[in-house]
Design a protein around this motif. Structure first.
Motif, PDB file in Angstrom:
ATOM      1  N   TYR A  95       0.863  -1.186   0.000  1.00  0.00           N
ATOM      2  CA  TYR A  95       0.000   0.000   0.000  1.00  0.00           C
ATOM      3  C   TYR A  95       0.898   1.233   0.000  1.00  0.00           C
ATOM      4  O   TYR A  95       1.924   1.282   0.686  1.00  0.00           O
ATOM      5  N   ALA A  96       0.510   2.243  -0.796  1.00  0.00           N
ATOM      6  CA  ALA A  96       1.288   3.490  -0.860  1.00  0.00           C
ATOM      7  C   ALA A  96       0.347   4.650  -1.160  1.00  0.00           C
ATOM      8  O   ALA A  96      -0.529   4.545  -2.030  1.00  0.00           O
ATOM      9  N   THR A  97       0.523   5.749  -0.437  1.00  0.00           N
ATOM     10  CA  THR A  97      -0.343   6.907  -0.633  1.00  0.00           C
ATOM     11  C   THR A  97       0.371   8.185  -0.197  1.00  0.00           C
ATOM     12  O   THR A  97       1.249   8.155   0.678  1.00  0.00           O
ATOM     13  N   ASP A  98      -0.031   9.304  -0.811  1.00  0.00           N
ATOM     14  CA  ASP A  98       0.441  10.611  -0.377  1.00  0.00           C
ATOM     15  C   ASP A  98      -0.675  11.399   0.307  1.00  0.00           C
ATOM     16  O   ASP A  98      -0.550  12.585   0.566  1.00  0.00           O
ATOM     17  N   GLY A  99      -1.782  10.719   0.566  1.00  0.00           N
ATOM     18  CA  GLY A  99      -2.929  11.343   1.201  1.00  0.00           C
ATOM     19  C   GLY A  99      -4.031  11.689   0.225  1.00  0.00           C
ATOM     20  O   GLY A  99      -5.218  11.644   0.566  1.00  0.00           O
ATOM     21  N   SER A 100      -3.645  12.019  -0.996  1.00  0.00           N
ATOM     22  CA  SER A 100      -4.630  12.358  -2.027  1.00  0.00           C
ATOM     23  C   SER A 100      -4.833  11.230  -3.028  1.00  0.00           C
ATOM     24  O   SER A 100      -5.917  11.080  -3.594  1.00  0.00           O
ATOM     25  N   ASN A 101      -3.783  10.452  -3.247  1.00  0.00           N
ATOM     26  CA  ASN A 101      -3.847   9.380  -4.240  1.00  0.00           C
ATOM     27  C   ASN A 101      -3.260   8.109  -3.650  1.00  0.00           C
ATOM     28  O   ASN A 101      -2.394   8.149  -2.769  1.00  0.00           O
ATOM     29  N   ILE A 102      -3.729   6.984  -4.166  1.00  0.00           N
ATOM     30  CA  ILE A 102      -3.182   5.681  -3.807  1.00  0.00           C
ATOM     31  C   ILE A 102      -2.382   5.178  -4.997  1.00  0.00           C
ATOM     32  O   ILE A 102      -2.866   5.180  -6.136  1.00  0.00           O
ATOM     33  N   TYR A 103      -1.138   4.763  -4.743  1.00  0.00           N
ATOM     34  CA  TYR A 103      -0.232   4.355  -5.804  1.00  0.00           C
ATOM     35  C   TYR A 103      -0.049   2.837  -5.763  1.00  0.00           C
ATOM     36  O   TYR A 103       0.044   2.242  -4.682  1.00  0.00           O
ATOM     37  N   THR A 104       0.002   2.260  -6.943  1.00  0.00           N
ATOM     38  CA  THR A 104       0.202   0.821  -7.071  1.00  0.00           C
ATOM     39  C   THR A 104       1.582   0.566  -7.663  1.00  0.00           C
ATOM     40  O   THR A 104       1.873   0.970  -8.798  1.00  0.00           O
ATOM     41  N   TYR A 105       2.429  -0.065  -6.889  1.00  0.00           N
ATOM     42  CA  TYR A 105       3.774  -0.408  -7.355  1.00  0.00           C
ATOM     43  C   TYR A 105       3.812  -1.913  -7.612  1.00  0.00           C
ATOM     44  O   TYR A 105       4.054  -2.713  -6.712  1.00  0.00           O
ATOM     45  N   ARG A 106       3.550  -2.272  -8.843  1.00  0.00           N
ATOM     46  CA  ARG A 106       3.558  -3.683  -9.202  1.00  0.00           C
ATOM     47  C   ARG A 106       5.000  -4.145  -9.428  1.00  0.00           C
ATOM     48  O   ARG A 106       5.782  -3.468 -10.087  1.00  0.00           O
ATOM     49  N   ASN A 107       5.286  -5.301  -8.867  1.00  0.00           N
ATOM     50  CA  ASN A 107       6.625  -5.891  -8.990  1.00  0.00           C
ATOM     51  C   ASN A 107       7.721  -4.955  -8.473  1.00  0.00           C
ATOM     52  O   ASN A 107       8.852  -4.977  -8.942  1.00  0.00           O
ATOM     53  N   ALA A 108       7.347  -4.113  -7.513  1.00  0.00           N
ATOM     54  CA  ALA A 108       8.327  -3.200  -6.915  1.00  0.00           C
ATOM     55  C   ALA A 108       8.578  -3.627  -5.478  1.00  0.00           C
ATOM     56  O   ALA A 108       7.634  -3.923  -4.731  1.00  0.00           O
ATOM     57  N   ALA A 109       9.841  -3.665  -5.111  1.00  0.00           N
ATOM     58  CA  ALA A 109      10.213  -4.078  -3.754  1.00  0.00           C
ATOM     59  C   ALA A 109      11.186  -3.061  -3.166  1.00  0.00           C
ATOM     60  O   ALA A 109      11.939  -2.397  -3.894  1.00  0.00           O
ATOM     61  N   LEU A 110      11.140  -2.944  -1.875  1.00  0.00           N
ATOM     62  CA  LEU A 110      12.048  -2.025  -1.181  1.00  0.00           C
ATOM     63  C   LEU A 110      13.450  -2.624  -1.131  1.00  0.00           C
ATOM     64  O   LEU A 110      13.620  -3.847  -1.166  1.00  0.00           O
ATOM     65  N   PRO A 111      14.478  -1.783  -1.064  1.00  0.00           N
ATOM     66  CA  PRO A 111      15.851  -2.305  -0.924  1.00  0.00           C
ATOM     67  C   PRO A 111      15.984  -3.172   0.324  1.00  0.00           C
ATOM     68  O   PRO A 111      15.499  -2.823   1.393  1.00  0.00           O
ATOM     69  N   GLN A 112      16.637  -4.306   0.160  1.00  0.00           N
ATOM     70  CA  GLN A 112      16.771  -5.246   1.271  1.00  0.00           C
ATOM     71  C   GLN A 112      17.579  -4.667   2.431  1.00  0.00           C
ATOM     72  O   GLN A 112      17.371  -5.060   3.584  1.00  0.00           O
ATOM     73  N   SER A 113      18.480  -3.755   2.146  1.00  0.00           N
ATOM     74  CA  SER A 113      19.263  -3.152   3.229  1.00  0.00           C
ATOM     75  C   SER A 113      18.362  -2.376   4.179  1.00  0.00           C
ATOM     76  O   SER A 113      18.521  -2.440   5.409  1.00  0.00           O
TER      77      SER A 113
END
Length: 277
Positions: A95-113
């Motif tokens: 889940y990702a949002t800036d308060g006004s919109n919800i963003y979908t990051y498909r096949n996106a992952a955070l850096p493991q570090s």
């Protein structure tokens, strides 16, 4: 040859410039650290709210994809002007949002570090682009989402809350600008005050020097006046100078009187001798 006035003024201005330079450097460093610390605490506090709410949702519903959860997180993001990312323990963005919109990051992952720092270390704070997820550097704080099932704590993922780094730079720049203009005004006032003070201290010395030159020309009636009420070293020097002038005038008067007497005593026998001759 430099006058005492110029030397004293140069020294005072140099000390003030050095003092303001050191003070401004310390102020800028401390203010920047304060802004970073304040923003970090704010982000960590908001991340704690979202992490706690997310943990409750996982305990109750095992899912965060509903309207109530989205509304709660979006309101926090909107009020704090931040960007919120909720990911699972593998770093996959849920889940990702800036308060006004919800963003979908498909096949996106955070850096493991960063994921390891949050889950294993208990938190993260710093400037990052999250491996290109953000278009630019953002100051980010992260906390783990730990839910309790049957008395056992299980990590369900992590929450990242971030703000644009340019906002911090703008706040710091505005603070530094205010300090800079204040320092310039104070410096100008100090230079004017130093100029007047130096001139005030050098004036009696110049008058004494001029009086000494007149003494050399035979004028022993000159005195340095107007400094009796200062009650400092200048008044003491003026008093000593006038005392010296009185002594010199008295000696000159005695010398003139002695010469007149000698001339008078020698004039009588010389007249008699001239008459006999």
């Amino acid at each position: 040859m430099k006058s005492l006035y110029k030397r004293q003024l140069t020294m005072m201005v140099g000390i003030m410039i050095l003092s303001f330079t050191l003070l401004s450097a310390a102020f800028m460093l401390l203010s920047y650290r304060y802004l970073i610390s304040e923003k970090r605490d704010s982000l960590e506090r908001n991340a704690g709210y979202i992490a706690g709410f997310t943990a409750v949702y996982y305990q109750e519903f095992r899912d965060i994809q509903d309207e109530l959860y989205s509304s709660y997180v979006a309101n926090i993001a909107l009020i704090s002007d931040s960007f919120v990312i909720v990911a699972d323990r593998d770093g996959n963005i849920q889940y990702a949002t800036d308060g006004s919109n919800i963003y979908t990051y498909r096949n996106a992952a955070l850096p493991q570090s960063i994921v390891s720092q949050v889950i294993d270390g208990g938190g993260y704070a710093g400037l990052t682009t999250l491996g290109g997820i953000y278009p630019g550097q953002r100051y980010t704080a992260g906390l783990p989402v730990n839910a309790t099932f049957l008395g056992k704590t299980v990590n369900e993922g992590l929450v990242l809350v971030s703000v644009d780094a340019s906002n911090l730079a703008e706040m710091w720049s505005a603070t530094a600008t205010i300090f800079f203009f204040s320092a310039v005004v104070v410096l100008l006032i100090s230079v004017v005050a130093s100029t007047l003070t130096s001139a005030y201290q050098a004036r009696p010395l110049n008058e004494m020097a001029e009086a000494a030159r007149k003494f050399g020309q035979g004028d022993f009636d000159v005195r340095v006046t107007g400094y009796e009420g200062r009650c400092d070293e200048i008044s003491t020097l003026a008093e000593a100078f006038n005392s010296m002038a009185d002594s010199l005038a008295k000696v000159e008067s005695q010398r003139s009187e002695f010469i007149a007497n000698v001339s008078h005593e020698l004039k009588t026998p010389m007249t008699t001798i001239s008459g006999f001759a």
